[in-house]
Design a protein around this motif. Structure first.
Motif: not given
Lengths: 319, 648
Positions: B202-210, B212-228
């Motif tokens: 499954l494609n886990v890199r969001s478009n923006d991340a891809a 905008s950068s060398n910021h290979p963030e996993d979309v499925f990782e819930r961010r710390e400040d993010e509510d559900i």
């Protein structure tokens, strides 16, 4: 589909079978009423299947006491209740069957099968009788036929490792699905009396021999006023003599009703449990088809003999 | 004949039943009634609610308990004098070795998966114990008898491989609902709730991340400040919106296909703020985690209903929220389970949203569950019939009446007037690597394929060996077992990663390797043929195994629409016979589960004389044909020609 939806409980319980016959059929099953008389092993197998399938109600009739013989092929009666306390076969079976599926109303109807009048059978959609006399088969079948509503009528019998099912759906219409289209089909069934009155010489040559053998034994028990299954090796000469007479009258070669087959039916009258399971399964399926209106129903005899292993449908009707 | 001769054979026998499910319950009952005195029964499963409609020895109060044990107790109530030994265990456990099998007169299978069936087949061959094998699906069923050296073994006819789908069909170009289900269950569900470290297409890199950068963030990782809710919305937009959008960018893909439609939360639930979409914090308190349900929460009652895109979206959000609020602890360890209601809900919803994107018809939760869980149709009556037939055959085996043993098919529509059709068993297949130990050959690129590939894709997957031992000449290349020294384990692990031609005992074209499974007592020689290239589509394993083929044509590939079949793995052509039909519930993803009679191969019917073909079978009045054709090709109805949920 109008009508109530299945409850969550029903959907969960019947999940696997709904995947076979659909919600609509399940709904019809849960509104159907089934009557069974003669609770030996084969009928008990059938009862188990139909209770599991989830019919609306099941009414049991068998006033016989529980004997060793009755227990031989009965898995419904736990040992502790076997001898003590009394209770008819129907009553003890009823308790166990209730347990199988709390959603099915299982009850006992006392009395002799022959004492029930026409209106009694109006309550039911399906009537199954097992281990009954020839007279009882004919008369119950006729009573069902007198009603304005259609009551599906079945007989089932197992002797030794042989079995027979008879089906009378009277005039039966159903939707037959072929490749892409659905065809409205209509079948016309003869009554038991009509079917067995058909001259043997006009029946197909390859007809299951068991059909003739069952008729001979049935006739023997009728003439001798025996209860079904009340035969032994001593009766064999008389049975063979009767066979010869019937074959002569019907212009049928005696080899179509072999001695060895008659001997098995006369000597070993106990039901053979694996065959009971097979017959109870086939009959259960047929009753489900008739209630749900789905699937080609069996017309009108089914025979199984574990010696050759074939389960054969024979159409014995004049229509 | 039912009694005396039978009875002595029955009384002195000791039988092993494998499986206490749908067939097993019926079988145990019929064995007990028939006079069997010493019965052993193995089943690793516990009882579930959906078993109760046919596994009649079980009650609601038994849910969660061992099937083998409850079945034993239930039968002892009406036959207390007999001996029944139950094992709540996997038949593949080392306790059930060849010596264990040798104590039995006959083994009776009522199993629900190919893997266990093959394993039991091998142990029966090794122990020289006859096997009566069985299976049912819906109104179809069969019983076969396998006696070493006299009849074919269970594996003499190759079984169809599990249905697999090309990855790109699942990830980019689904065309059937089943593709959406596979995507939702194998990719999305696994990403959301499964082991984060597992590979996943499954494609886990969001478009923006891809971009905008060398910021290979996993979309499925819930961010710390993010509510559900933010998280759920982000996932939704990513998988149903951005991923579709980026797929659309590849014009080539859509030349001959309908272009999918990206779906964003704002498009579907625009008229109501997300907060009110059933994921507010008013989740009813419950102690019973198994009853947590998005449907109940949203007031959706009927699992047969097909939900709208909006409803599916609501279910998706509600289910996601429920997972994170009520079942937080399980997240990271979950795998899809058809009996996990919340899992079924989210997979149904996600599959439907994706289906909407691709213009594929939506399905109800009931249907989706069938497909996702690979639920096999099952009814009590067929199981009862099949169990009866098993006992009939078992008694013949016990009387050494092998010549009268039959394989019997239980049909939905009569064939030659027969609903129960006995057929003479086949002779053993001389090219069967299991019972004839015939060498196989393997085409493989020996300079590219690793030993691991051979072990996983061939030895385990194709040859069904659980504890393989691989030797080449005098050199031991690989072995598994509990009694290995740590340095041996390390050595074998290292070998797994090596390319065949670089192994200590190099495997090259012309090499002959020996593969064996000590527990199954099965040895198999494989001739290696080097081949440079493989077709990725047709030969996805990158290697091809030969030699294990029936004498006639190869098995027909059942391009079985598990989807349109409502999840049944039973579709087949009119020439195939039902086999390996799981009487019970689960099998691995989209296994076709049908034995195919090779085209042109003749099955001999036992003394059947009047002929009637499949085409004629529905005709009510068939003129009796009198020629005695003892040898005919049996054409069986597959029972599925009419589509779903249909017993006609």
């Amino acid at each position: 589909m109008n009508g109530e939806e299945l409850t969550e409980q029903e959907t969960a319980l019947y999940d696997r079978q709904i995947r076979v016959w659909g919600v609509d059929a399940q709904r019809r099953l849960s509104k159907s009423h089934v009557f069974v008389s003669g609770l030996k092993g084969t009928a008990v197998e059938f009862c188990k299947n139909i209770v599991l399938a989830g019919v609306g109600s099941l009414t049991l009739n068998d006033d016989n006491p529980v004997t060793e013989d009755a227990l031989a092929a009965n898995f419904l009666i736990p040992l502790d209740e076997k001898m003590g306390g009394g209770g008819s076969l129907a009553e003890l079976c009823c308790d166990s069957l209730k347990d199988f599926n709390p959603m099915v109303h299982v009850s006992v109807e006392k009395g002799d099968l022959s004492s029930f009048d026409v209106s009694f059978f109006e309550k039911f959609d399906v009537v199954v009788i097992s281990c009954c006399s020839l007279a009882a088969k004919k008369s119950v079948n006729e009573k069902c036929r007198k009603l304005s509503k259609r009551v599906a009528f079945y007989t089932v019998d197992c002797r030794d490792s042989c079995g027979e099912i008879f089906v009378d759906l009277q005039k039966y219409s159903y939707a037959q699905k072929k490749a892409d289209e659905t065809v409205e089909c209509q079948l016309q069934y003869p009554s038991f009396e009509e079917a067995i009155a058909i001259p043997w010489r006009s029946l197909p040559k390859k007809l299951a021999k068991l059909y003739y053998a069952m008729r001979v034994v049935e006739r023997f028990e009728d003439v001798e006023k025996r209860k079904p299954g009340e035969t032994s090796i001593e009766d064999l000469p008389s049975v063979l003599k009767l066979r010869n007479e019937l074959c002569l009258a019907h212009s049928l070669n005696e080899s179509q009703v072999p001695d060895s087959l008659l001997e098995r039916l006369v000597v070993s009258t106990r039901e053979f449990p694996p065959v009971s399971a097979i017959l109870g399964g086939i009959l259960g399926q047929e009753v489900i088809k008739a209630i749900s209106g789905k699937g080609d129903p069996l017309k009108n005899f089914f025979f199984f003999d574990s010696v050759d292993g074939k389960g054969v449908i024979e159409d014995i009707s004049t229509f | 004949m039912a009694s005396s001769q039978h009875l002595s054979a029955i009384k002195g026998s000791k039988v092993l039943m494998v499986g206490a499910g749908g067939i097993g319950c019926e079988l145990l009952k019929t064995l007990a009634l028939s006079g069997f005195q010493d019965i052993h029964i193995i089943d690793m499963d516990t009882i579930e609610v959906s078993n109760l409609n046919r596994q009649f020895l079980f009650r609601q109060s038994h849910v969660g308990q061992s099937k083998a044990k409850v079945a034993r107790d239930a039968v002892l109530r009406f036959r207390p004098q007999i001996s029944i030994t139950s094992y709540h265990a996997n038949v593949k456990d080392s306790d059930f070795n060849v010596d264990f099998f040798k104590q039995f007169s006959v083994v009776l299978n009522g199993l629900d998966n190919l893997d266990a069936r093959r394993h039991v087949n091998r142990l029966c061959l090794a122990a020289a114990v006859p096997l009566v094998e069985s299976g049912t699906t819906g109104f179809l069923g069969q019983v076969t008898v396998h006696i070493k050296g006299q009849t074919e073994c269970y594996e003499c006819q190759p079984k169809p491989a599990p249905k697999t789908y090309p990855v790109c069909t699942i990830t980019s170009t689904p065309s059937k609902f089943v593709h959406c289900i596979v995507w939702a269950k194998e990719l999305l569900f696994a990403k959301l709730f499964g082991d984060k470290n597992q590979d996943n297409d499954l494609n886990v890199r969001s478009n923006d991340a891809a971009s905008s950068s060398n910021h290979p963030e996993d979309v499925f990782e819930r961010r710390e400040d993010e509510d559900i809710e933010q998280y759920a919305k982000r996932i939704y937009d990513h998988v149903f919106g951005h991923n579709i959008e980026s797929a659309l960018a590849n014009e080539e893909t859509w030349k001959n296909r309908n272009r999918p439609r990206p779906i964003y939360v704002k498009d579907v639930l625009s008229d109501e703020p997300l907060q009110q979409n059933g994921i507010s914090d008013k989740i009813p308190p419950t102690d019973n985690l198994s009853t947590v349900s998005a449907m109940a929460y949203l007031g959706l009652k009927n699992p047969q209903d097909i939900w709208s895109l909006k409803e599916n979206s609501r279910v998706f959000f509600a289910a996601l929220k429920l997972f994170f609020s009520k079942r937080q602890k399980e997240i990271g360890n979950l795998s899809f389970d058809k009996d996990d209601h919340l899992a079924v809900e989210i997979v149904t919803a996600a599959a439907n949203i994706r289906a909407a994107s691709f213009g594929i018809p939506l399905h109800s939760l009931f249907e989706a569950k069938g497909i996702a869980g690979n639920i096999v149709h099952a009814v009590a009556t067929t199981n009862a019939i099949i169990a009866g037939l098993i006992v009939v055959e078992a008694i013949k085996v016990l009387q050494n009446d092998t010549k009268n043993c039959r394989m019997t098919y239980c049909l939905q529509h009569p064939s030659r007037k027969m609903l129960l059709m006995p057929v003479e068993p086949f002779e053993p297949n001389k090219s069967c690597y299991v019972c004839s130990e015939t060498p196989l050959s393997l085409e493989v690129n020996t300079q590219r394929a690793k030993l691991r590939d051979v072990v996983e894709k061939i030895v385990k997957s194709k040859l069904g060996m659980n504890l393989p031992l691989i030797t080449h000449g005098s050199g031991l290349l690989y072995e598994v077992g509990d009694d290995l020294e740590p340095d041996e384990v390390a050595n074998y692990e290292a070998n797994l990663e090596k390319v065949l031609s670089e192994l200590p005992y190099a495997i090259t074209g012309g090499s002959i390797i020996t593969v064996e499974d000590l527990r199954q007592e099965l040895v198999c020689k494989i001739n290696i043929k080097h081949r440079e290239e493989f077709d990725e589509e047709k030969e996805p394993d990158g290697m091809v195994l030969h030699g294990w083929t029936p004498s006639a044509a190869p098995a027909v590939e059942n391009d079985n629409d598990a989807a349109t079949n409502n999840g049944a793995s039973t579709s087949s052509t009119s020439k195939s016979l039902p086999d390996d039909m799981e009487e019970d519930d689960e099998l691995i993803i989209v296994e076709t589960g049908i034995e195919t009679i090779p085209a042109g191969k003749k099955r001999k019917l036992s003394d059947i004389s009047n002929s009637e073909t499949t085409d004629e079978k529905r005709a009510k009045k068939i003129p009796e044909q009198l020629e005695d054709d003892a040898d005919v090709v049996v054409m069986l109805d597959d029972g599925n020609e009419n589509g779903n949920n249909d017993i006609s």
